[in-house]
Design a protein around this motif. Sequence first.
Motif, PDB file in Angstrom:
ATOM      1  N   GLU A  85      39.789  35.544  31.372  1.00 16.75           N
ATOM      2  CA  GLU A  85      39.949  36.877  31.949  1.00 16.75           C
ATOM      3  C   GLU A  85      38.602  37.534  32.258  1.00 16.75           C
ATOM      4  N   ALA A  86      37.628  37.333  31.386  1.00 14.45           N
ATOM      5  CA  ALA A  86      36.288  37.887  31.631  1.00 14.45           C
ATOM      6  C   ALA A  86      35.682  37.262  32.885  1.00 14.45           C
ATOM      7  N   GLN A  87      35.851  35.966  33.047  1.00 12.44           N
ATOM      8  CA  GLN A  87      35.341  35.279  34.237  1.00 12.44           C
ATOM      9  C   GLN A  87      36.027  35.810  35.493  1.00 12.44           C
ATOM     10  N   ILE A  91      34.307  37.893  38.743  1.00 16.98           N
ATOM     11  CA  ILE A  91      34.415  37.417  40.129  1.00 16.98           C
ATOM     12  C   ILE A  91      35.039  38.488  41.026  1.00 16.98           C
ATOM     13  N   GLY A  92      36.101  39.126  40.563  1.00 16.65           N
ATOM     14  CA  GLY A  92      36.894  39.992  41.433  1.00 16.65           C
ATOM     15  C   GLY A  92      36.662  41.483  41.347  1.00 16.65           C
ATOM     16  N   TRP A  93      36.183  41.962  40.224  1.00 14.88           N
ATOM     17  CA  TRP A  93      36.120  43.403  40.027  1.00 14.88           C
ATOM     18  C   TRP A  93      34.713  43.963  40.198  1.00 14.88           C
ATOM     19  N   TYR A 111      36.483  40.201  47.899  1.00 16.73           N
ATOM     20  CA  TYR A 111      37.369  39.408  47.038  1.00 16.73           C
ATOM     21  C   TYR A 111      38.780  39.402  47.585  1.00 16.73           C
ATOM     22  N   TYR A 112      39.362  38.198  47.702  1.00 16.33           N
ATOM     23  CA  TYR A 112      40.758  38.076  48.075  1.00 16.33           C
ATOM     24  C   TYR A 112      41.564  37.908  46.793  1.00 16.33           C
TER      25      TYR A 112
END
Length: 169
Positions: A85-87, A91-93, A111-112
């Motif tokens: 979840e951290a990874q 990447i996305g947030w 980010y998609y």
Amino acid sequence: APMGFFDPLGFAEKADEKTLKRYREAEVTHGRVAMLAAVGFLVGEAVEGSSFLFDAQISGPAITHFLQVPDGWDALIITFIGAAEAQRAQIGWVDPADASYDQPGLLRDEYYPGDIGFDPLGLKPDDPEELNLMITKELQNGRLAMLAAAGFLAQEAVDGKGILEHFSS
């Protein structure tokens, strides 16, 4: 999509593009977890008593399996989930320090939703049309799996029998 645009409760009407992007991220993530859960219910009950894991001691309906895992394993499982979840968040947030206080959970513009770059088998198509078709299939299968997992949970909670037991009786 077989259903076309489906929003019976009108969430999309009240949401801006960034909010819809967060909704899609949540839907994709929950769909992926549900697909794993649906398979896990069936496989976990099918290998009951014959698995090399935990001396084949785990038995009964799948909803009771996690509670039967020996002490210490739950911490390891939670650590791996937390790391994943951290990874995904990195990447996305957008970093919360760089986002406005009134935009919690803001996703990066580039980010998609769901695209964390994990494709070890190289299944992601290069053609945009094929990619859209694959994304739609993943969403539809995820939605079905969410319903299936909920049904499995409810059925096992109601009668205390494993899902596979219902097929043999």
